[in-house]
Each structure stands twice: as structure tokens, then as C-alpha cells.
Motif scaffolding. Sequence first.
Motif, PDB file in Angstrom:
ATOM      1  N   ILE A   1       1.288  -1.053   0.140  1.00 44.69           N
ATOM      2  CA  ILE A   1       0.063   0.178   0.192  1.00 44.69           C
ATOM      3  C   ILE A   1       0.564   1.202  -0.043  1.00 44.69           C
ATOM      4  CG2 ILE A   1      -1.489   1.265   1.259  1.00 44.69           C
ATOM      5  CD1 ILE A   1      -2.785  -1.276   2.331  1.00 44.69           C
ATOM      6  N   ASP A   2       1.822   0.821   1.031  1.00 46.67           N
ATOM      7  CA  ASP A   2       3.077   2.712   1.003  1.00 46.67           C
ATOM      8  C   ASP A   2       3.558   2.729  -0.426  1.00 46.67           C
ATOM      9  OD1 ASP A   2       2.104   3.192   3.077  1.00 46.67           O
ATOM     10  OD2 ASP A   2       3.905   1.690   4.096  1.00 46.67           O
ATOM     11  N   SER A   3       3.606   1.820  -1.362  1.00 50.11           N
ATOM     12  CA  SER A   3       4.631   1.433  -2.884  1.00 50.11           C
ATOM     13  C   SER A   3       3.724   2.255  -3.861  1.00 50.11           C
ATOM     14  CB  SER A   3       5.058   0.468  -3.294  1.00 50.11           C
ATOM     15  OG  SER A   3       3.975  -0.251  -3.314  1.00 50.11           O
ATOM     16  N   GLY A   4       2.102   2.444  -3.044  1.00 52.14           N
ATOM     17  CA  GLY A   4       0.920   3.031  -4.399  1.00 52.14           C
ATOM     18  C   GLY A   4       0.338   1.916  -5.201  1.00 52.14           C
ATOM     19  N   VAL A   5       0.460   1.032  -5.054  1.00 53.09           N
ATOM     20  CA  VAL A   5       0.562   0.039  -5.719  1.00 53.09           C
ATOM     21  C   VAL A   5      -1.368  -0.416  -6.262  1.00 53.09           C
ATOM     22  CG1 VAL A   5       0.169  -2.353  -4.297  1.00 53.09           C
ATOM     23  CG2 VAL A   5       0.427  -2.306  -7.243  1.00 53.09           C
ATOM     24  N   ILE A   6      -1.936   0.419  -5.502  1.00 50.89           N
ATOM     25  CA  ILE A   6      -3.651   0.478  -5.673  1.00 50.89           C
ATOM     26  C   ILE A   6      -3.559   1.555  -5.088  1.00 50.89           C
ATOM     27  CG2 ILE A   6      -3.914  -2.285  -5.297  1.00 50.89           C
ATOM     28  CD1 ILE A   6      -5.330  -1.382  -2.348  1.00 50.89           C
ATOM     29  N   GLY A   7      -3.288   2.869  -5.427  1.00 57.99           N
ATOM     30  CA  GLY A   7      -3.361   3.798  -5.415  1.00 57.99           C
ATOM     31  C   GLY A   7      -4.000   4.648  -3.965  1.00 57.99           C
ATOM     32  N   THR A   8      -4.484   5.782  -3.887  1.00 57.18           N
ATOM     33  CA  THR A   8      -4.996   5.918  -2.889  1.00 57.18           C
ATOM     34  C   THR A   8      -7.060   5.438  -2.022  1.00 57.18           C
ATOM     35  OG1 THR A   8      -5.022   8.023  -3.645  1.00 57.18           O
ATOM     36  CG2 THR A   8      -6.448   8.046  -2.006  1.00 57.18           C
TER      37      THR A   8
ATOM     38  N   SER B   1      -5.005 -12.457 -12.049  1.00 55.36           N
ATOM     39  CA  SER B   1      -3.909 -12.330 -13.226  1.00 55.36           C
ATOM     40  C   SER B   1      -2.725 -11.288 -12.630  1.00 55.36           C
ATOM     41  CB  SER B   1      -4.095 -11.811 -14.371  1.00 55.36           C
ATOM     42  OG  SER B   1      -4.699 -10.601 -14.445  1.00 55.36           O
ATOM     43  N   THR B   2      -3.084 -10.290 -12.329  1.00 58.27           N
ATOM     44  CA  THR B   2      -2.445  -8.722 -11.824  1.00 58.27           C
ATOM     45  C   THR B   2      -1.158 -10.503 -10.870  1.00 58.27           C
ATOM     46  OG1 THR B   2      -3.857  -7.126 -11.501  1.00 58.27           O
ATOM     47  CG2 THR B   2      -1.568  -6.363 -11.065  1.00 58.27           C
ATOM     48  N   MET B   3      -1.153 -10.577 -10.438  1.00 55.97           N
ATOM     49  CA  MET B   3       0.171 -11.282  -9.513  1.00 55.97           C
ATOM     50  C   MET B   3       1.157 -11.999 -10.325  1.00 55.97           C
ATOM     51  SD  MET B   3      -0.289  -9.998  -6.911  1.00 55.97           S
ATOM     52  CE  MET B   3       1.128 -11.277  -5.579  1.00 55.97           C
ATOM     53  N   ASN B   4       1.106 -12.224 -12.023  1.00 58.53           N
ATOM     54  CA  ASN B   4       2.219 -12.902 -12.710  1.00 58.53           C
ATOM     55  C   ASN B   4       2.943 -11.986 -13.088  1.00 58.53           C
ATOM     56  OD1 ASN B   4       0.179 -15.285 -12.763  1.00 58.53           O
ATOM     57  ND2 ASN B   4      -0.824 -14.411 -14.131  1.00 58.53           N
ATOM     58  N   TYR B   5       2.763 -10.607 -13.447  1.00 53.64           N
ATOM     59  CA  TYR B   5       4.062  -8.914 -12.992  1.00 53.64           C
ATOM     60  C   TYR B   5       4.215  -9.169 -12.460  1.00 53.64           C
ATOM     61  CZ  TYR B   5      -0.636  -6.729 -14.676  1.00 53.64           C
ATOM     62  OH  TYR B   5      -1.672  -6.194 -14.710  1.00 53.64           O
ATOM     63  N   PHE B   6       3.098  -8.805 -11.118  1.00 52.17           N
ATOM     64  CA  PHE B   6       3.239  -7.842  -9.910  1.00 52.17           C
ATOM     65  C   PHE B   6       5.064  -7.855  -9.515  1.00 52.17           C
ATOM     66  CE2 PHE B   6       3.259  -6.880  -5.321  1.00 52.17           C
ATOM     67  CZ  PHE B   6       3.090  -5.223  -5.441  1.00 52.17           C
ATOM     68  N   LYS B   7       5.387  -7.164  -9.404  1.00 50.05           N
ATOM     69  CA  LYS B   7       6.873  -6.917  -8.820  1.00 50.05           C
ATOM     70  C   LYS B   7       7.036  -6.720  -7.499  1.00 50.05           C
ATOM     71  CE  LYS B   7      12.033  -6.182  -8.865  1.00 50.05           C
ATOM     72  NZ  LYS B   7      13.182  -4.845  -9.751  1.00 50.05           N
ATOM     73  N   LYS B   8       7.104  -7.612  -6.354  1.00 50.16           N
ATOM     74  CA  LYS B   8       6.620  -7.180  -4.749  1.00 50.16           C
ATOM     75  C   LYS B   8       7.811  -6.161  -4.312  1.00 50.16           C
ATOM     76  CE  LYS B   8       4.384 -11.688  -3.460  1.00 50.16           C
ATOM     77  NZ  LYS B   8       5.101 -12.307  -2.847  1.00 50.16           N
ATOM     78  N   PRO B   9       7.043  -5.209  -3.622  1.00 53.39           N
ATOM     79  CA  PRO B   9       8.031  -3.962  -2.979  1.00 53.39           C
ATOM     80  C   PRO B   9       9.425  -4.455  -2.309  1.00 53.39           C
ATOM     81  CG  PRO B   9       6.176  -3.295  -3.020  1.00 53.39           C
ATOM     82  CD  PRO B   9       6.096  -4.842  -2.644  1.00 53.39           C
ATOM     83  N   GLU B  10      10.241  -4.498  -2.158  1.00 58.89           N
ATOM     84  CA  GLU B  10      11.620  -5.039  -1.124  1.00 58.89           C
ATOM     85  C   GLU B  10      11.175  -5.100  -0.086  1.00 58.89           C
ATOM     86  OE1 GLU B  10      14.858  -6.851  -1.743  1.00 58.89           O
ATOM     87  OE2 GLU B  10      13.337  -6.644  -3.926  1.00 58.89           O
ATOM     88  N   PRO B  11      11.040  -5.609   0.854  1.00 58.56           N
ATOM     89  CA  PRO B  11      11.117  -5.312   2.570  1.00 58.56           C
ATOM     90  C   PRO B  11      11.462  -4.356   3.181  1.00 58.56           C
ATOM     91  CG  PRO B  11      11.503  -8.016   1.890  1.00 58.56           C
ATOM     92  CD  PRO B  11      12.145  -7.056   0.460  1.00 58.56           C
ATOM     93  N   SER B  12      10.802  -3.410   3.280  1.00 54.71           N
ATOM     94  CA  SER B  12      11.169  -2.272   4.598  1.00 54.71           C
ATOM     95  C   SER B  12      10.983  -2.272   5.852  1.00 54.71           C
ATOM     96  CB  SER B  12      10.724  -1.380   3.896  1.00 54.71           C
ATOM     97  OG  SER B  12       9.541  -0.793   3.874  1.00 54.71           O
ATOM     98  N   LEU B  13       9.976  -2.909   6.329  1.00 57.07           N
ATOM     99  CA  LEU B  13       9.430  -3.086   7.773  1.00 57.07           C
ATOM    100  C   LEU B  13      10.133  -4.125   8.334  1.00 57.07           C
ATOM    101  CD1 LEU B  13       5.974  -2.540   7.393  1.00 57.07           C
ATOM    102  CD2 LEU B  13       7.718  -0.286   7.899  1.00 57.07           C
ATOM    103  N   PRO B  14      10.320  -4.407   9.789  1.00 52.97           N
ATOM    104  CA  PRO B  14      11.834  -5.596  10.470  1.00 52.97           C
ATOM    105  C   PRO B  14       9.851  -6.241  10.634  1.00 52.97           C
ATOM    106  CG  PRO B  14      10.561  -3.360  12.092  1.00 52.97           C
ATOM    107  CD  PRO B  14      10.383  -3.062  10.524  1.00 52.97           C
TER     108      PRO B  14
END
Length: 474
Positions: A172-179, A359-372
Motif C-alpha cells: 500500500i505504501d508503494s502506491g500499487v493500488i493508489g489512494t 492475473s495481476t500477480m503474474n507480473y507484479f514486482k513486490k516492493p523490497e521488504p522495508s518493515l522489520p
Amino acid sequence: MKRRKFIKKTAGATVAFSIVPSYVLGKNHVPPSDTLYVASIGVGGRGAGIVRGLSSNKNVKFVALCDVDDKLAEGSYKMHPKTKKYKDFRKLYDNHINEIDAFTVGTPDHTHAVIALPFMRAKKHAYVEKPLTHNIYEARLMANVAKETGIVTQMGNQGSSSDGIREAQEWIDSGVIGTIEKVDCWTNRPVWPQGLKNINEGEPVPSHLDWDLWLGPAQNRPYHSAYLPFKWRGWWDFGTGGLGDMGCHIMETPFRTLGLGYPHEAEASCTTVWAGDFVEANYNKACPPSSIVRLKFDTEKHGQVNLNWYDGGIMPDLPDELKDGEFIGNWSGGSVFYGTKGMLVTDCYSGNPRLLPSSTMNYFKKPEPSLPRIKNGLNGHIDNWVEACLSGIKTSSPFEYAGPLTESVLMGNLAIKAFQYKVLKDGKKPTDWAPFDYPGRRKLLWDGEAMKVTNYEKANEWVTRDYRKGWEVK
């Protein structure tokens, strides 16, 4: 100051040499500086799960166990046959308050605060099951006392320690689905009888139960098997319904990821249960079999967020992007986040985020983990608390966070009670035609900071409760 730091700072040479290194005594020995001495109150039902979780931690030693029901507590008592046993938590307090570092509460909702607060004020670290309290006033008080005393606290909403909820926040913080504009949350609860008619008769109290202690702050009434075990959740005097049971699990993800805070508006509609033609089965006493609750929040990043809650078999609209045979959430419930750029679905407890359409998950690049992450995820929730008590790390769900989360959940219950609330007209009986004054469906406007409903005074009575004499919470 945490136990380990206290011993290191205050021990003289003689004391220091009296703490023999663990390698001298054997690999299973835990030195006193690394041991958390715990008392557990409410050790049957869900409380038994707390005891099992602590029992597997080599750094924990039980000083005392307490439960008003010997039969329900039998499993925990067998796990620790030599540990002191009590029915009355007040006697446990009197006898062991100077011997313990921490305590847990796994009792029904209505006794959480009355049990926890004396131990918290004695500066004992606290682990209390969800929802943190039975009413909003108690939740605010518990959070304030935790802050004043500086103790380590944790609410028992295990999903707050999961990897999935952290992953959802990163997405969510990466903005993948917007506001985010709307979140739909749902659960399959209640999975106990709910919406029953008022109980006026009594039954013999089982010999293994102390009914007066079980009632605690609730007003006195005869014992009845419709109340317990477990079924107490469906009665307002004891439980908080399906929303109170699962809200702190399912609403946890939007609450944390969107920074929701206090809602400013709440509205509900609920099932009506009929005992006869035009005769309602109950009014004001029992939680409804199903409900829809609509909460509105103002957030810094997303503006106004509308959160909708569904329980009792009522479900939110299925997104058009969901394929035939695909599900939202899991057996216990889940959430759908609606953003300006897409949708995200999460499960109850684990989070487990995924995008829609799938189907979006087939090409979605997950953000790098930033939270402990928390060691062992949601299964490490109680160990996270133990480690925090011993070494001072931050817990996943401290009362400073769990209190406001609980308040938001219970605000939904205020809206449910406002929808349910009825008053008999002119002394008529419920069987008379149109016997009630119906306030009707209404929106409650909430001033979170002042802890007050601003447009319906009756609802402010439900912000706290009418405590039985001798059981007041202050």
C-alpha cells in the motif's frame, strides 16, 4: 527498567557471582536475569492457548494460575501441577504481586479491565486478549495507564505479528493500488448462539464454577447455561458480539496500514429476531445475529476512508475482478481494499495480501521488504511480548496502539446498540401492537479525543457501563 537491566545495574560483586552461568548448570538452565515470572488469569478456553504458548518458552516461569472455572481450567492446571492455583484474582494479587514480573488475562471481555488495571498500576507487564476491553472508556484508561507506568504491553491479536500485515503495508505504501477510498471487512462470526430472547429464569450453578466471580462487574443475575462457556460473547453485558470477537483481527490490517485512528462517524443495521407475529425475541440485551456497520475515518495520506463491516453470514459485494471460484479472505474472514488504481485482498490473521484481478500477480514486482519482521510471525506473537519484557524491544500490539484499535471496533458496537435500542411505550407489554419507541437507524457522530457521541446522548451511556458495586473501574 526491564528485569535483565535491573539485575545488571544493581547487583554487587557477591550477587553477581551468585548468578551462575548457564553453561555451568547445563544447557537448559535459564539464569534469573533471563527469566520472566508470570501469573495467568483466565486459563481455560482461549486462556489455555496463552498458557500453552508461554509454556513452550524456556524464559518463562509460572508463579500462579487463576480461573473461576475448575473444569475449564483443568488442562492448564495439569500442565503445571505444582503451580499455585486460585479462583479469585484478587487473592493471587495479594499473595504474589511482589513475586511476578508480568501477567496475562484470558478471561471474557467484561472482566479484562477490572483484572488488568491493578496489576498494571503495580507496574507488571501485561498481555491481555482481544478485544482489549469491554467498552471504550476502559480501552482509553488501559492505554493511559500503560503509558503512565511504562510497562510492556501486548494485546492478543496475533495477526499484528504476521509477515502478511507488514507485506500489505509495504504494498500500500508503494502506491500499487493508489489512494484507498473504501475497505470492506467481513467475518463468519458469530459461531455461537446469538440474538436469543432475554433470560429471566435461572439454573443450578455448576459446582466447578464460582458464578459471582465470573460475573465480576456485570450486574447480578441467576446463572444460566445460555451464557457460558463461550456463548457469553453474544450478550452485551459480557461480550462484544461478532465485531468485538473478530474486529481486532480483521480491522487490524486497514487500521495499521492506513493509519486510521478514531472514526468520526458510525452507522449500523442489524437482523431483527422475532419470537412471534410482530413480537421481537429480545431488545437491548443480546447482540444481533448479524449486522452491517459503516465507519468513516479521516486519514493523513488517503483522505476519508469508508470502512464497512459485515458479520453473521452477510457478505460485502464480490468484486467484478474476482474470477468464478475465487474467494476473498479465508474461513474466518478478510478484507478488500478499494484504491484509485486497483484492489488488494487480505486474509484474517495472516494478512496474506494479493491483488485483483489475480492475473495481476503474474507480473507484479513486490516492493523490497522495508518493515522489520517478528520472529515466527503470528506464531511468535506471545514470544514477542516475552522478549520485550526481558530486553525492551517494541511489541507488535502495545496498548498505545491496541487501545485506539479496540475503541474503533467498539465504536461500531455503539452504532449497533443505537440501532437495537428500544423503549417500551406507556408501560405496554412487548406483545402489544407497536409497543416500542423506535429511534430508528441513525448515524452516530463521534468526537474521538473527547470520547463522546455528539448527536445522540443515549449512546454515551454505552461508552462505559453500569458497574456492580465493588467492581468499579477507575
